[in-house]
Design an enzyme around this catalytic site. Structure first.
Site, short mmCIF file in Angstrom:
data_model
loop_
_atom_site.label_atom_id
_atom_site.label_comp_id
_atom_site.label_asym_id
_atom_site.label_seq_id
_atom_site.Cartn_x
_atom_site.Cartn_y
_atom_site.Cartn_z
N ARG A 87 21.07 87.72 57.39
CA ARG A 87 20.28 86.49 57.51
C ARG A 87 19.06 86.73 58.43
O ARG A 87 17.94 86.84 57.96
CB ARG A 87 21.16 85.35 58.05
N ASP A 88 19.30 86.87 59.72
CA ASP A 88 18.18 87.00 60.66
C ASP A 88 17.41 88.28 60.36
O ASP A 88 16.18 88.33 60.48
CB ASP A 88 18.72 87.03 62.09
N HIS A 121 21.99 86.58 72.01
CA HIS A 121 21.29 86.99 70.78
C HIS A 121 19.93 87.54 71.21
O HIS A 121 18.98 86.79 71.42
CB HIS A 121 21.15 85.74 69.90
N HIS A 154 16.52 90.01 70.95
CA HIS A 154 15.60 90.81 70.13
C HIS A 154 15.04 91.90 71.04
O HIS A 154 14.94 91.72 72.26
CB HIS A 154 14.49 89.91 69.56
N CYS A 174 11.32 86.74 63.37
CA CYS A 174 11.43 85.33 62.98
C CYS A 174 10.12 84.92 62.35
O CYS A 174 9.05 85.17 62.90
CB CYS A 174 11.74 84.45 64.19
N ASN A 183 16.00 92.34 65.82
CA ASN A 183 17.12 92.05 66.71
C ASN A 183 17.61 93.36 67.29
O ASN A 183 17.32 94.43 66.77
CB ASN A 183 18.29 91.46 65.90
P1 HMG Z 1 10.50 69.60 56.10
O1 HMG Z 1 9.43 69.99 55.16
O2 HMG Z 1 10.13 68.88 57.34
O3 HMG Z 1 11.67 68.78 55.35
O4 HMG Z 1 11.32 70.90 56.47
P2 HMG Z 1 11.76 67.39 54.70
O5 HMG Z 1 13.08 66.82 55.09
O6 HMG Z 1 10.50 66.56 54.94
O7 HMG Z 1 11.78 67.78 53.15
C1 HMG Z 1 10.64 68.36 52.51
C2 HMG Z 1 11.12 69.07 51.26
O8 HMG Z 1 12.04 70.11 51.60
C3 HMG Z 1 11.88 68.15 50.30
O9 HMG Z 1 11.63 68.63 48.99
C4 HMG Z 1 13.31 68.41 50.65
O10 HMG Z 1 14.18 68.14 49.59
C5 HMG Z 1 13.28 69.90 50.94
P3 HMG Z 1 10.49 68.03 48.04
O11 HMG Z 1 10.83 66.55 47.96
O12 HMG Z 1 9.18 68.28 48.75
O13 HMG Z 1 10.64 68.78 46.79
N1 HMG Z 1 14.38 70.32 51.84
C6 HMG Z 1 15.20 71.35 51.57
N2 HMG Z 1 15.25 72.21 50.55
C7 HMG Z 1 16.23 73.14 50.58
N3 HMG Z 1 17.12 73.24 51.59
C8 HMG Z 1 17.09 72.40 52.63
C9 HMG Z 1 16.10 71.40 52.65
N4 HMG Z 1 15.80 70.42 53.51
C10 HMG Z 1 14.74 69.76 53.01
N5 HMG Z 1 17.98 72.54 53.62
C11 HMG Z 1 13.29 72.08 57.13
C12 HMG Z 1 12.44 70.85 57.32
C13 HMG Z 1 14.26 72.12 58.28
C14 HMG Z 1 14.01 71.99 55.81
C15 HMG Z 1 12.35 73.32 57.14
O14 HMG Z 1 11.56 73.27 58.26
C16 HMG Z 1 13.12 74.62 57.12
O15 HMG Z 1 13.79 74.95 56.16
N6 HMG Z 1 13.01 75.40 58.24
C17 HMG Z 1 13.77 76.62 58.37
C18 HMG Z 1 13.01 77.63 59.15
C19 HMG Z 1 13.84 78.86 59.33
O16 HMG Z 1 14.73 79.16 58.56
N7 HMG Z 1 13.53 79.61 60.40
C20 HMG Z 1 14.23 80.81 60.71
C21 HMG Z 1 15.61 80.57 61.24
S1 HMG Z 1 15.66 80.21 62.99
C22 HMG Z 1 15.71 81.76 63.71
O17 HMG Z 1 15.54 82.75 63.06
C23 HMG Z 1 16.04 81.86 65.15
C24 HMG Z 1 17.49 82.31 65.39
O18 HMG Z 1 17.77 83.53 64.74
C25 HMG Z 1 17.74 82.47 66.88
C26 HMG Z 1 16.77 83.44 67.55
O19 HMG Z 1 16.49 84.51 66.99
O20 HMG Z 1 16.37 83.13 68.67
C27 HMG Z 1 18.48 81.25 64.87
MG MG Z 2 17.17 86.01 65.86
#
Ligand code: HMG
Ligand code: MG
Length: 306
Positions: free
Chosen positions: A19-20, A211, A213, A244, A253
């Site tokens: 995933r990450d 966690h 990096h 990220c 990571n």
């Molecule tokens: P948004 O655009 O604000 O969402 O995104 P919304 O609720 O306004 O919906 C907009 C559209 O997205 C709609 O579709 C929803 O149905 C759809 P439309 O009507 O336009 O066709 N939607 C979805 N589709 C699929 N799956 C869903 C979903 N939710 C809404 N779950 C949202 C908000 C949270 C969805 C978006 O910002 C997002 O997906 N962000 C994820 C970002 C991400 O994955 N980042 C990386 C992970 S975090 C990380 O890596 C850090 C970590 O590893 C720790 C570290 O390293 O420190 C954890």
């Molecule tokens: Mg991470």
């Protein structure tokens, strides 16, 4: 015999490579390659693997095959899989695909929260409430991430007290564990110690994971500090894959191979077969056509060629 009694006797590794590690890859990684990687990781003895994420494919296209990945995992009964879910929509899809554990993710930085999940920290915590209620009803374990715990790409320094506050809020919501993410790898042993001391005032030690990096090469030094403080769950990514999409400059990571080697050198149990793990990292590095970010893997692989 060296005395290692200051460390936990055993450490649980959470493998976040699928995933990450892969989420930031611009080149599409085919689903069967992701599944083969997970199979190799499981074969090395890893018992906890973050397999994919049910985020919006518009935001993170590499995770668009989340349902197919989950369906392909059904034969690996010895492993606990977890998946990332940002909201109720992602949670419901994850459960339909067979997930038994999910992870939610908040941040200790307002700007990062906006860039990463398009809402404030407070809104994100509110958004998690219905998800947590459903998870409780359905007996689904939920892990909580806090990102940017040792620095933010947009805001710079982050106060440990903010990290402690968000961590406690996630525990109060029902997360069984909090993983503290040094998203851009800016931590050092001193800041790590200060952070953990502060968070430990709010969250019990057996509910904390780290966690790191490895952007500046200090991930293992920071992990040493965490081990000395008694932390016994460590996230890592095979071959040091990762980054990220919403944290410019976030490098990979910490490599799982390097963490396992460190644990072995400290006589801490992890139940991982390092040679098999190196094989898994080599498999994905070769597929991606790039060098392995694990120093340990490189050393072991170069010996095999000699
Ligand atoms: P948004 O655009 O604000 O969402 O995104 P919304 O609720 O306004 O919906 C907009 C559209 O997205 C709609 O579709 C929803 O149905 C759809 P439309 O009507 O336009 O066709 N939607 C979805 N589709 C699929 N799956 C869903 C979903 N939710 C809404 N779950 C949202 C908000 C949270 C969805 C978006 O910002 C997002 O997906 N962000 C994820 C970002 C991400 O994955 N980042 C990386 C992970 S975090 C990380 O890596 C850090 C970590 O590893 C720790 C570290 O390293 O420190 C954890
Ligand atoms: Mg991470």
């Amino acid at each position: 015999m060296l005395d290692n009694s200051q460390f936990p006797a055993e450490v649980t590794l959470v493998e976040v490579g699928p995933r990450d590690g892969l989420q930031n890859e611009s080149q599409w990684v085919a689903t069967d390659i992701k599944l083969k990687l997970i199979e190799l990781l499981a074969d090395s003895g890893l018992k906890k693997i973050e397999a994919t994420s049910f985020v919006s494919p518009k935001w993170v296209p590499q995770m668009a095959d989340h349902t197919e990945v989950m369906q392909g995992l059904s034969d690996l009964k010895q492993v606990e899989f977890t998946v990332l879910t940002p909201n109720l929509q992602g949670f419901e899809k994850a459960i339909s695909a067979g997930a038994k554990e999910v992870a939610i993710f908040a941040a200790a930085s307002e700007s990062f929260s906006q860039k990463n999940i398009n809402c404030s920290i407070e809104q994100s915590l509110q958004r998690f409430q219905p998800l947590m209620q459903l998870a409780k009803q359905q007996n689904i374990a939920v892990r909580g991430y806090v990102s940017c715990v040792l620095g933010c790409p947009y805001e710079g320094e982050i106060q440990p007290s903010k990290v402690a506050q968000v961590s406690q809020q996630l525990v109060n919501l029902g997360c069984y564990q909090i993983s503290l993410g040094d998203t851009i790898g800016q931590g050092n042993p001193l800041s790590t110690k200060r952070l953990l001391a502060c968070v430990l005032e709010q969250v019990p030690i057996d509910q904390l994971a780290v966690h790191f990096h490895d952007t500046y090469g200090l991930a293992l030094a920071n992990i040493m500090v965490a081990l000395e403080m008694g932390i016994s769950t460590i996230d890592a990514s095979v071959a040091g894959l990762g980054g990220c999409p919403y944290a410019k400059g976030a490098s990979g990571n910490v490599a799982t191979e390097d963490v396992v080697y460190l644990l072995e050198s400290l006589a801490i149990k992890s139940q991982i077969n390092l040679d098999k793990l190196v094989k898994a990292g080599d498999y994905i590095s070769q597929y991606l056509g790039r060098g392995n970010n694990s120093k340990v893997a490189k050393a072991i692989l170069s010996k095999a060629i000699d």
